[in-house]
Design a protein around this motif. Structure first.
Motif, PDB file in Angstrom:
ATOM      1  N   GLU A  56       1.594 -11.463   0.571  1.00  0.00           N
ATOM      2  CA  GLU A  56       0.894 -10.432   1.336  1.00  0.00           C
ATOM      3  C   GLU A  56       1.327  -9.045   0.885  1.00  0.00           C
ATOM      4  O   GLU A  56       0.514  -8.148   0.674  1.00  0.00           O
ATOM      5  CB  GLU A  56       1.198 -10.635   2.829  1.00  0.00           C
ATOM      6  N   CYS A  57       2.617  -8.891   0.705  1.00  0.00           N
ATOM      7  CA  CYS A  57       3.180  -7.612   0.271  1.00  0.00           C
ATOM      8  C   CYS A  57       2.701  -7.287  -1.148  1.00  0.00           C
ATOM      9  O   CYS A  57       2.309  -6.164  -1.451  1.00  0.00           O
ATOM     10  CB  CYS A  57       4.699  -7.708   0.331  1.00  0.00           C
ATOM     11  N   LYS A  58       2.706  -8.284  -2.005  1.00  0.00           N
ATOM     12  CA  LYS A  58       2.241  -8.096  -3.383  1.00  0.00           C
ATOM     13  C   LYS A  58       0.762  -7.732  -3.402  1.00  0.00           C
ATOM     14  O   LYS A  58       0.329  -6.849  -4.147  1.00  0.00           O
ATOM     15  CB  LYS A  58       2.475  -9.365  -4.196  1.00  0.00           C
ATOM     16  N   GLY A  59      -0.027  -8.393  -2.556  1.00  0.00           N
ATOM     17  CA  GLY A  59      -1.460  -8.129  -2.501  1.00  0.00           C
ATOM     18  C   GLY A  59      -1.757  -6.693  -2.112  1.00  0.00           C
ATOM     19  O   GLY A  59      -2.740  -6.099  -2.554  1.00  0.00           O
ATOM     20  N   ALA A  60      -0.893  -6.131  -1.282  1.00  0.00           N
ATOM     21  CA  ALA A  60      -1.117  -4.772  -0.808  1.00  0.00           C
ATOM     22  C   ALA A  60      -0.794  -3.735  -1.884  1.00  0.00           C
ATOM     23  O   ALA A  60      -1.383  -2.661  -1.909  1.00  0.00           O
ATOM     24  CB  ALA A  60      -0.284  -4.515   0.443  1.00  0.00           C
ATOM     25  N   PHE A  61       0.147  -4.041  -2.772  1.00  0.00           N
ATOM     26  CA  PHE A  61       0.616  -3.012  -3.701  1.00  0.00           C
ATOM     27  C   PHE A  61       0.508  -3.368  -5.180  1.00  0.00           C
ATOM     28  O   PHE A  61       0.375  -2.497  -6.019  1.00  0.00           O
ATOM     29  CB  PHE A  61       2.085  -2.678  -3.404  1.00  0.00           C
ATOM     30  N   LEU A  62       0.632  -4.638  -5.496  1.00  0.00           N
ATOM     31  CA  LEU A  62       0.693  -5.020  -6.908  1.00  0.00           C
ATOM     32  C   LEU A  62      -0.271  -6.161  -7.201  1.00  0.00           C
ATOM     33  O   LEU A  62       0.082  -7.156  -7.814  1.00  0.00           O
ATOM     34  CB  LEU A  62       2.130  -5.459  -7.264  1.00  0.00           C
ATOM     35  N   ARG A  63      -1.466  -5.981  -6.720  1.00  0.00           N
ATOM     36  CA  ARG A  63      -2.459  -7.048  -6.803  1.00  0.00           C
ATOM     37  C   ARG A  63      -2.623  -7.606  -8.225  1.00  0.00           C
ATOM     38  O   ARG A  63      -2.769  -8.801  -8.422  1.00  0.00           O
ATOM     39  CB  ARG A  63      -3.804  -6.512  -6.291  1.00  0.00           C
ATOM     40  N   ASN A  64      -2.603  -6.722  -9.203  1.00  0.00           N
ATOM     41  CA  ASN A  64      -2.911  -7.165 -10.575  1.00  0.00           C
ATOM     42  C   ASN A  64      -1.690  -7.463 -11.430  1.00  0.00           C
ATOM     43  O   ASN A  64      -1.794  -7.628 -12.635  1.00  0.00           O
ATOM     44  CB  ASN A  64      -3.764  -6.095 -11.264  1.00  0.00           C
ATOM     45  N   ALA A  65      -0.529  -7.506 -10.809  1.00  0.00           N
ATOM     46  CA  ALA A  65       0.691  -7.673 -11.596  1.00  0.00           C
ATOM     47  C   ALA A  65       1.105  -9.135 -11.728  1.00  0.00           C
ATOM     48  O   ALA A  65       2.077  -9.578 -11.147  1.00  0.00           O
ATOM     49  CB  ALA A  65       1.823  -6.848 -10.976  1.00  0.00           C
ATOM     50  N   GLY A  66       0.356  -9.893 -12.502  1.00  0.00           N
ATOM     51  CA  GLY A  66       0.738 -11.287 -12.727  1.00  0.00           C
ATOM     52  C   GLY A  66       0.600 -12.120 -11.468  1.00  0.00           C
ATOM     53  O   GLY A  66       0.139 -11.647 -10.431  1.00  0.00           O
ATOM     54  N   SER A  67       1.000 -13.378 -11.564  1.00  0.00           N
ATOM     55  CA  SER A  67       0.913 -14.227 -10.375  1.00  0.00           C
ATOM     56  C   SER A  67       2.288 -14.802 -10.065  1.00  0.00           C
ATOM     57  O   SER A  67       3.130 -14.943 -10.939  1.00  0.00           O
ATOM     58  CB  SER A  67      -0.095 -15.351 -10.601  1.00  0.00           C
ATOM     59  N   LEU A  68       2.494 -15.107  -8.814  1.00  0.00           N
ATOM     60  CA  LEU A  68       3.788 -15.643  -8.399  1.00  0.00           C
ATOM     61  C   LEU A  68       3.747 -17.164  -8.487  1.00  0.00           C
ATOM     62  O   LEU A  68       2.918 -17.808  -7.866  1.00  0.00           O
ATOM     63  CB  LEU A  68       4.083 -15.235  -6.956  1.00  0.00           C
ATOM     64  N   SER A  69       4.644 -17.725  -9.288  1.00  0.00           N
ATOM     65  CA  SER A  69       4.641 -19.183  -9.408  1.00  0.00           C
ATOM     66  C   SER A  69       5.566 -19.798  -8.375  1.00  0.00           C
ATOM     67  O   SER A  69       5.368 -20.899  -7.924  1.00  0.00           O
ATOM     68  CB  SER A  69       5.067 -19.598 -10.811  1.00  0.00           C
ATOM     69  N   LYS A  70       6.592 -19.075  -7.994  1.00  0.00           N
ATOM     70  CA  LYS A  70       7.524 -19.640  -7.026  1.00  0.00           C
ATOM     71  C   LYS A  70       8.221 -18.521  -6.268  1.00  0.00           C
ATOM     72  O   LYS A  70       8.586 -17.500  -6.844  1.00  0.00           O
ATOM     73  CB  LYS A  70       8.575 -20.485  -7.761  1.00  0.00           C
ATOM     74  N   VAL A  71       8.405 -18.757  -4.986  1.00  0.00           N
ATOM     75  CA  VAL A  71       9.168 -17.827  -4.152  1.00  0.00           C
ATOM     76  C   VAL A  71      10.052 -18.688  -3.268  1.00  0.00           C
ATOM     77  O   VAL A  71       9.576 -19.629  -2.653  1.00  0.00           O
ATOM     78  CB  VAL A  71       8.234 -16.977  -3.257  1.00  0.00           C
ATOM     79  N   ALA A  72      11.341 -18.411  -3.244  1.00  0.00           N
ATOM     80  CA  ALA A  72      12.220 -19.267  -2.445  1.00  0.00           C
ATOM     81  C   ALA A  72      13.484 -18.542  -2.009  1.00  0.00           C
ATOM     82  O   ALA A  72      13.946 -17.614  -2.668  1.00  0.00           O
ATOM     83  CB  ALA A  72      12.609 -20.502  -3.259  1.00  0.00           C
ATOM     84  N   ARG A 119      12.097  -6.876   4.097  1.00  0.00           N
ATOM     85  CA  ARG A 119      11.078  -6.083   3.414  1.00  0.00           C
ATOM     86  C   ARG A 119      11.672  -5.334   2.219  1.00  0.00           C
ATOM     87  O   ARG A 119      11.090  -5.271   1.142  1.00  0.00           O
ATOM     88  CB  ARG A 119      10.467  -5.094   4.400  1.00  0.00           C
ATOM     89  N   MET A 120      12.875  -4.780   2.431  1.00  0.00           N
ATOM     90  CA  MET A 120      13.539  -4.035   1.361  1.00  0.00           C
ATOM     91  C   MET A 120      13.787  -4.923   0.138  1.00  0.00           C
ATOM     92  O   MET A 120      13.492  -4.521  -0.997  1.00  0.00           O
ATOM     93  CB  MET A 120      14.855  -3.468   1.918  1.00  0.00           C
ATOM     94  N   ILE A 121      14.312  -6.128   0.361  1.00  0.00           N
ATOM     95  CA  ILE A 121      14.623  -6.985  -0.796  1.00  0.00           C
ATOM     96  C   ILE A 121      13.344  -7.484  -1.471  1.00  0.00           C
ATOM     97  O   ILE A 121      13.288  -7.605  -2.693  1.00  0.00           O
ATOM     98  CB  ILE A 121      15.565  -8.160  -0.411  1.00  0.00           C
ATOM     99  N   VAL A 122      12.312  -7.733  -0.693  1.00  0.00           N
ATOM    100  CA  VAL A 122      11.049  -8.200  -1.271  1.00  0.00           C
ATOM    101  C   VAL A 122      10.414  -7.085  -2.108  1.00  0.00           C
ATOM    102  O   VAL A 122       9.958  -7.302  -3.231  1.00  0.00           O
ATOM    103  CB  VAL A 122      10.087  -8.713  -0.172  1.00  0.00           C
ATOM    104  N   VAL A 123      10.434  -5.872  -1.563  1.00  0.00           N
ATOM    105  CA  VAL A 123       9.935  -4.707  -2.313  1.00  0.00           C
ATOM    106  C   VAL A 123      10.720  -4.548  -3.619  1.00  0.00           C
ATOM    107  O   VAL A 123      10.156  -4.316  -4.690  1.00  0.00           O
ATOM    108  CB  VAL A 123      10.046  -3.443  -1.428  1.00  0.00           C
ATOM    109  N   HIS A 124      12.046  -4.719  -3.534  1.00  0.00           N
ATOM    110  CA  HIS A 124      12.911  -4.597  -4.712  1.00  0.00           C
ATOM    111  C   HIS A 124      12.505  -5.607  -5.790  1.00  0.00           C
ATOM    112  O   HIS A 124      12.317  -5.253  -6.953  1.00  0.00           O
ATOM    113  CB  HIS A 124      14.368  -4.829  -4.286  1.00  0.00           C
ATOM    114  N   GLU A 125      12.376  -6.857  -5.393  1.00  0.00           N
ATOM    115  CA  GLU A 125      12.052  -7.898  -6.379  1.00  0.00           C
ATOM    116  C   GLU A 125      10.626  -7.752  -6.912  1.00  0.00           C
ATOM    117  O   GLU A 125      10.371  -8.008  -8.085  1.00  0.00           O
ATOM    118  CB  GLU A 125      12.284  -9.291  -5.797  1.00  0.00           C
TER     119      GLU A 125
END
Ligand SMILES: [Zn+2]
Length: 180
Positions: A56-72, A119-125
């Motif tokens: 959701e966070c990526k969609g709001a700011f970095l929609r076109n920046a590759g795709s996420l294969s894994k988040v954990a 939110r801070m760490i997710v934004v960072h990564e």
């Protein structure tokens, strides 16, 4: 016996500021200050929930920046200086396109934290998808996604210093969304 010195989470800040945090920890005041400022625990407790949150966070700011294969959440990932989380990106050619697959791992200690720190760490990564180094462009991207980024990172590092000094987790036993 301690084979290595403890990580200094505040190494990048002015000495006076780091010492002030150290004093607050020693005086037993830091925990109360952090709890007052961040009274709630977030509700993102599973890898699935984390994936949705990051997407959701990526969609709001970095929609076109590759795709996420894994988040954990990663219990083996120790939060150390300069590595609050990890991200890896593998670029591979698919047809005529270069596709970047990104993997984001967040240290398990973030499972029980206030929403602001998550939110801070997710934004960072997420910012690392665009900028590998911790350079000016990287922090500008962080600030674009979270205007309070710098204060949040400082407060998070103060909390990690408190934990390192033997303090009890502040949001561990808290029901998500319940005020303390
Ligand atoms: Zn980083």
């Amino acid at each position: 016996m301690r084979p290595k010195p403890p990580p200094n989470f505040l190494a990048g800040y002015p000495v006076a500021l780091a010492e002030q945090v150290q004093r607050l920890i020693e005086q037993g005041l830091l925990a109360g200050m952090l709890r007052e400022k961040y009274p709630l625990a977030h509700a993102v407790r599973t890898d699935r929930a984390l994936y949705d949150y990051v997407l959701e966070c990526k969609g709001a700011f970095l929609r076109n920046a590759g795709s996420l294969s894994k988040v954990a959440f990663d219990g083996k990932l120790h939060v150390i200086r300069n590595a609050l989380g990890t991200h890896t990106s593998i670029s591979r050619v698919q047809g005529a396109k270069l596709k970047a697959k990104c993997e984001i791992r967040i240290a398990a200690v973030f499972r029980e934290m206030p929403p602001e720190f998550l939110r801070m760490i997710v934004v960072h990564e997420l910012a690392h998808i665009r900028e590998r180094e911790h350079n000016k462009a990287f922090y500008q991207l962080c600030l674009h996604m979270e205007p309070g980024y710098h204060q949040l990172e400082f407060d998070l590092r103060a909390y990690l210093s408190y934990l390192e000094a033997g303090g009890q987790p502040l949001w561990g036993a808290v029901e998500a969304g319940t005020p303390l």
